[in-house]
Design a protein around this motif. Structure first.
Motif, short mmCIF file in Angstrom:
data_model
loop_
_atom_site.label_atom_id
_atom_site.label_comp_id
_atom_site.label_asym_id
_atom_site.label_seq_id
_atom_site.Cartn_x
_atom_site.Cartn_y
_atom_site.Cartn_z
N GLN A 82 0.83 -1.22 0.00
CA GLN A 82 0.00 0.00 0.00
C GLN A 82 0.85 1.26 0.00
OE1 GLN A 82 -3.22 0.29 2.95
NE2 GLN A 82 -2.85 -1.86 3.34
N SER A 87 -3.03 -0.66 -4.75
CA SER A 87 -4.20 -1.08 -3.99
C SER A 87 -4.10 -2.57 -3.69
CB SER A 87 -5.49 -0.79 -4.77
OG SER A 87 -5.53 -1.56 -5.96
N THR A 88 -4.63 -2.97 -2.54
CA THR A 88 -4.46 -4.35 -2.11
C THR A 88 -5.78 -4.97 -1.66
OG1 THR A 88 -4.02 -3.74 0.20
CG2 THR A 88 -2.11 -3.91 -1.27
N SER A 106 -7.31 -2.51 0.65
CA SER A 106 -6.32 -1.49 1.01
C SER A 106 -6.26 -1.25 2.50
CB SER A 106 -6.58 -0.19 0.24
OG SER A 106 -6.31 -0.40 -1.15
N VAL A 160 -8.30 -4.88 -7.30
CA VAL A 160 -7.07 -4.64 -6.56
C VAL A 160 -5.87 -4.83 -7.48
CG1 VAL A 160 -8.14 -5.39 -4.40
CG2 VAL A 160 -6.82 -7.04 -5.75
#
Length: 462
Positions: A82, A87-88, A106, A160
């Motif tokens: 991040q 974005s995660t 995120s 993501v």
């Protein structure tokens, strides 16, 4: 007046409807077989994913297995990625308070509306697969498999840039293994879930090594030599580049600091000196080294160093709720989710290093299928007294049974049994306060016990 509800009233109505729908969905999922009731097969989850268009292949995955440190390492990887501007999505288990903690976008628990949307997308597909399975004498998807399907769908829908995915149990037949990790991460492997994985380290390592896929990079923490040999064999078999802690990367130095530790890490592509990690224990420094190597492997193939200022910022804001976490002062109450002997030993080492108590009381609740005797034996040298209780989990060991075992290890004078957890917490705090300002309480034995004590003390952030 038009009679139309204003925006605030509309928002309140939406929130109430989401809460109602979430409750309905949770009841439906919890009505399935629990996550520890597994059928060792990927057939069901693979069928659902195929019907959904295989969303788990639409983003790179860092896939994490091991016995201890998986969730902490997952959170560290997530934070670094991040901070690097990506974005995660993160999938971990179990949760402390809210089922949505298992699926984050995120770094934040998935919003209710997105959880509901993802569930509504996969629920009809799950029904189809359940019906097929029942028709051939098979089983319905369990609680964990359904959550995996929701997570992979939610990550694709977000979308993501990177998914950080922690296995539930094992590796080869874990439902998350329908994903192909660009990076496979193996935290320390030890004995746990022996009723499912067996009591042989090599066999457990073989099962967990199943997440290592062709063309991936495998990042492994320090392992028993027999475990390392299994990982090396699997990596060679499928064509994965194996990097071992202590060989390719590791902790160069660390010093205890106020609120955590100062660490210097050697990554795959560079050294990162003087990072402040606000977590305690040598095991967390090792987890950080593993996380850094994993991110280096993902974003630069292990040949490009991470930006040092970005990394320092990421490390400084790392958290690991329920892992040697202070949840009250005067007296100090810590919670730790150690639930196997390896975790208990790491906890004792971290307590020795980072805390000085004149009297330390343990509040312990353990799940019935764990090696309770070995956990208690690991904790015994550090604890002046233990209060035995239980969480609300139906799998919790009865306090009388656990208390009898604790009495054998600690002696009768050092053991108190309280069947009610709130009463047990009050009793533990009272015992710690008998030593004045120097007493403390450590709550441990299971994730559920740690989570419920957090709630009792008004701590809900994750």
């Amino acid at each position: 007046m038009s009679g139309r509800p204003d925006a605030a009233a509309q928002e309140a109505a939406r929130n109430l409807e989401e809460i109602r729908r979430m409750r309905e969905i949770e009841e439906a999922i919890l009505g399935r077989a629990p996550e520890n009731d597994v059928g060792p097969s990927l057939e069901r989850i693979a069928a659902v994913m195929e019907l959904a268009g295989d969303p788990q292949h639409s983003y790179p995955v860092i896939h994490i297995t091991g016995t201890n440190g998986k969730t902490s390492t997952s959170r560290m990887i997530d934070t670094i990625v991040q901070e690097s501007g990506l974005s995660t999505g993160r999938f971990t288990s179990p949760h402390l308070h809210d089922i949505r903690e298992r699926i984050t976008l995120s770094g934040k628990p998935i919003p209710r509306d997105k959880f509901i949307s993802a569930y509504d997308d996969v629920a009809p597909l799950i029904e189809i697969v359940d019906a097929r399975s029942a028709g051939s004498g098979g089983r319905r998807m369990n609680f964990f498999e359904v959550l995996v399907a929701i997570a992979f769908a939610a990550f694709a829908d977000a979308p993501v840039d990177v998914a950080v995915v922690e296995v539930g149990l094992g590796g080869s037949w874990d439902a998350t293994n329908v994903a192909d990790g660009t990076v496979a991460v193996v935290t320390p492997i030890d004995l746990d879930h022996t009723h499912l994985l067996g009591d042989d380290l090599v066999g457990i390592a073989q099962e967990k090594s199943g997440i290592i896929k062709a063309g991936s990079v495998t990042i492994s923490a320090v392992q028993d030599p027999d475990v390392a040999a299994v990982l090396a064999e699997r990596a060679e078999e499928v064509g994965s580049d194996l990097r071992l802690e202590g060989d390719s990367f590791g902790v160069l130095a660390r010093d205890v600091a106020v609120g955590g530790q100062q660490v210097s890490i050697r990554g795959l592509a560079g050294d990162y000196p003087d990072l402040f990690l606000p977590l305690h224990g040598a095991h967390q420094a090792s987890n950080l080294a593993t996380a850094i190597a994993a991110v280096e492997s993902l974003v630069g193939g292990g040949t490009q160093a991470l930006d040092r200022s970005v990394l320092a910022a990421a490390v400084a804001r790392m958290t690991s709720p329920g892992r040697l976490e202070i949840v009250r002062r005067s007296p100090t109450v810590l919670v730790d989710a150690a639930h196997n002997p390896h975790g208990a030993r790491a906890l004792v080492a971290a307590l020795d290093e980072a805390f000085t108590f004149t009297r330390l009381v343990g509040l312990i609740g353990i799940v019935a299928d764990k090696d309770a005797a070995s956990i208690l034996e690991a904790l015994e040298p550090k604890l002046d007294h233990v209060v035995i209780s239980r969480s609300s989990s139906p799998r919790a060991m009865p306090p009388a049974q656990l208390g009898a075992l604790a009495t054998e290890i600690f002696g009768e004078s050092r053991v108190t049994v309280e069947g009610n957890l709130p009463d047990a917490l009050d009793r533990a705090i009272g015992l710690a306060e008998e030593e004045g300002l120097g007493g403390g309480v450590i709550v441990t034995g299971s994730v559920i016990t740690a989570g419920e004590v957090r709630l009792l003390l008004g701590v809900t952030d994750t």
